[in-house]
Design a protein around this motif. Structure first.
Motif, PDB file in Angstrom:
ATOM      1  N   LYS A 108       2.103  -2.373 -19.753  1.00  0.00           N
ATOM      2  CA  LYS A 108       1.808  -2.026 -20.656  1.00  0.00           C
ATOM      3  C   LYS A 108       2.569  -0.366 -20.215  1.00  0.00           C
ATOM      4  O   LYS A 108       2.936   0.134 -21.306  1.00  0.00           O
ATOM      5  N   TYR A 109       2.019  -0.472 -19.082  1.00  0.00           N
ATOM      6  CA  TYR A 109       3.128   1.154 -18.916  1.00  0.00           C
ATOM      7  C   TYR A 109       4.522   1.064 -17.613  1.00  0.00           C
ATOM      8  O   TYR A 109       5.027   1.905 -17.214  1.00  0.00           O
ATOM      9  N   ALA A 110       4.816  -0.028 -17.718  1.00  0.00           N
ATOM     10  CA  ALA A 110       6.403  -0.439 -17.213  1.00  0.00           C
ATOM     11  C   ALA A 110       7.393   0.159 -18.337  1.00  0.00           C
ATOM     12  O   ALA A 110       6.844  -0.136 -18.845  1.00  0.00           O
ATOM     13  N   HIS A 111       8.805   0.544 -17.875  1.00  0.00           N
ATOM     14  CA  HIS A 111       9.065   0.863 -18.370  1.00  0.00           C
ATOM     15  C   HIS A 111      10.842  -0.232 -18.747  1.00  0.00           C
ATOM     16  O   HIS A 111      10.513  -0.886 -17.162  1.00  0.00           O
ATOM     17  N   PRO A 151       6.225  -3.697 -11.577  1.00  0.00           N
ATOM     18  CA  PRO A 151       6.901  -2.742 -11.809  1.00  0.00           C
ATOM     19  C   PRO A 151       6.557  -1.578 -12.679  1.00  0.00           C
ATOM     20  O   PRO A 151       6.319  -1.321 -13.173  1.00  0.00           O
ATOM     21  N   HIS A 152       7.521  -0.703 -12.247  1.00  0.00           N
ATOM     22  CA  HIS A 152       6.843   1.215 -12.819  1.00  0.00           C
ATOM     23  C   HIS A 152       8.019   0.255 -13.327  1.00  0.00           C
ATOM     24  O   HIS A 152       8.288   1.716 -14.391  1.00  0.00           O
ATOM     25  N   LEU A 153       8.953   0.174 -13.001  1.00  0.00           N
ATOM     26  CA  LEU A 153      10.702   0.079 -14.358  1.00  0.00           C
ATOM     27  C   LEU A 153      11.298  -1.060 -14.552  1.00  0.00           C
ATOM     28  O   LEU A 153      11.260  -1.672 -13.003  1.00  0.00           O
ATOM     29  N   ILE A 154      11.800  -1.583 -15.027  1.00  0.00           N
ATOM     30  CA  ILE A 154      12.892  -3.078 -15.752  1.00  0.00           C
ATOM     31  C   ILE A 154      13.855  -2.499 -15.710  1.00  0.00           C
ATOM     32  O   ILE A 154      14.138  -1.836 -16.902  1.00  0.00           O
ATOM     33  N   LEU A 155      14.563  -2.980 -14.897  1.00  0.00           N
ATOM     34  CA  LEU A 155      16.008  -2.431 -15.728  1.00  0.00           C
ATOM     35  C   LEU A 155      16.634  -3.928 -15.992  1.00  0.00           C
ATOM     36  O   LEU A 155      16.815  -5.401 -15.016  1.00  0.00           O
ATOM     37  N   MET A 156      16.792  -4.422 -17.291  1.00  0.00           N
ATOM     38  CA  MET A 156      18.077  -5.476 -18.018  1.00  0.00           C
ATOM     39  C   MET A 156      19.058  -5.612 -18.554  1.00  0.00           C
ATOM     40  O   MET A 156      19.319  -4.559 -19.237  1.00  0.00           O
ATOM     41  N   SER A 187       0.437  -1.121  -0.005  1.00  0.00           N
ATOM     42  CA  SER A 187      -0.241   0.192  -0.752  1.00  0.00           C
ATOM     43  C   SER A 187       1.070   1.487  -0.157  1.00  0.00           C
ATOM     44  O   SER A 187       0.296   2.519  -0.422  1.00  0.00           O
ATOM     45  N   ARG A 188       2.503   1.054   0.381  1.00  0.00           N
ATOM     46  CA  ARG A 188       3.233   2.486   0.106  1.00  0.00           C
ATOM     47  C   ARG A 188       3.428   2.809  -1.079  1.00  0.00           C
ATOM     48  O   ARG A 188       3.837   2.039  -2.107  1.00  0.00           O
ATOM     49  N   ASP A 189       3.445   3.798  -1.331  1.00  0.00           N
ATOM     50  CA  ASP A 189       3.542   4.360  -2.401  1.00  0.00           C
ATOM     51  C   ASP A 189       5.115   4.300  -3.018  1.00  0.00           C
ATOM     52  O   ASP A 189       6.066   4.815  -3.106  1.00  0.00           O
ATOM     53  N   TYR A 190       5.735   2.628  -3.248  1.00  0.00           N
ATOM     54  CA  TYR A 190       7.189   2.448  -3.357  1.00  0.00           C
ATOM     55  C   TYR A 190       6.617   2.927  -4.713  1.00  0.00           C
ATOM     56  O   TYR A 190       6.552   2.295  -5.286  1.00  0.00           O
ATOM     57  N   HIS A 191       8.443   3.127  -5.394  1.00  0.00           N
ATOM     58  CA  HIS A 191       8.944   2.846  -6.623  1.00  0.00           C
ATOM     59  C   HIS A 191       9.327   1.447  -6.668  1.00  0.00           C
ATOM     60  O   HIS A 191       9.988   0.587  -6.603  1.00  0.00           O
ATOM     61  N   PHE A 230      12.975   8.158 -14.588  1.00  0.00           N
ATOM     62  CA  PHE A 230      12.045   7.299 -14.637  1.00  0.00           C
ATOM     63  C   PHE A 230      11.284   7.731 -13.659  1.00  0.00           C
ATOM     64  O   PHE A 230      11.125   6.342 -12.785  1.00  0.00           O
ATOM     65  N   GLY A 231      11.007   8.224 -12.354  1.00  0.00           N
ATOM     66  CA  GLY A 231      10.763   8.577 -10.955  1.00  0.00           C
ATOM     67  C   GLY A 231      11.507   8.527 -10.045  1.00  0.00           C
ATOM     68  O   GLY A 231      11.426   8.605  -8.951  1.00  0.00           O
TER      69      GLY A 231
END
Length: 208
Positions: free
Chosen positions: A145-148, A116-121, A68-72, A201-202
């Motif tokens: 769809k909106y994951a970077h 995830p908001h962000l995927i690092l690959m 529930s926390r606004d974690y990235h 990316f936030g």
């Protein structure tokens, strides 16, 4: 000894030092459950000698609090565990909720689970699938769809010097990843500039 459960609950909720603490009410009586529910309690357990039930309840509350926390939320994917470990430490300091896919088979499962908001690959990933193939697979899921998807590289100077066509292979992998839907390539991993490269990316930049 000088107050009942309701009084104690109200005392805790009126004290700023304890107001945010989750409270579990242990009771078998519906009338007590109804009274506490009316006050806002939503964590209950029946009286039992099985401590594992209490531990499970605490873990459930902890998990829900994290969600529930606004974690990235960030998912890390690569073949060098030491690099992934460094990334995780840096991102955790910026209050990110970080998951690590141990292999390419885990990437889609972890991504669908955590959204995830962000995927690092690692753009040069080769185990069972290439970065291009993994990106194409992830882009098939509506929930992602909106994951970077941000690509990085990890390699040594020895690899560049000793592997014929290494740089041309890297350039081709970057080109294919971007064409498949990657948001950006941030270059070779450098712990000093890593967080700065992710600001758009936030992710909070490193401390000055």
């Amino acid at each position: 000894p000088n107050m009942d459960g309701v009084d104690l609950y109200l005392e805790l909720k009126n004290d700023p030092r304890t107001a945010a603490l989750p409270i579990i009410i242990i009771t078998d009586k519906q009338v007590f459950m109804d009274s506490f529910a009316a006050l806002g309690v939503n964590h209950f357990l029946p009286k039992t000698s099985d401590v594992s039930l209490l531990i499970d309840k605490i873990k459930e509350i902890e998990r829900r609090a994290v969600e529930s926390r606004d974690y990235h939320k960030v998912l890390l994917c690569g073949e060098d565990q030491s690099v992934l470990g460094e990334m995780q430490v840096l991102l955790n300091k910026r209050e990110c909720l970080v998951y690590v896919a141990k292999n390419t088979m885990e990437i889609a499962t972890k991504a669908l689970e955590m959204k995830p908001h962000l995927i690092l690959m690692d753009v040069m990933i080769r185990e069972n699938a290439t970065a291009k193939e993994l990106i194409q697979s992830l882009k098939c899921y509506g929930s992602l769809k909106y994951a970077h998807i941000v690509m990085y590289a990890h390699f040594s100077s020895e690899e560049v010097n000793q592997t014929p066509g290494f740089m041309s292979g890297l350039e081709e992998a970057i080109k294919e990843a971007l064409a498949a839907g990657a948001s950006r390539y941030i270059g070779r991993f450098n712990r000093l500039t890593f967080l700065d490269q992710l600001q758009e990316f936030g992710i909070k930049a490193r401390d000055s």
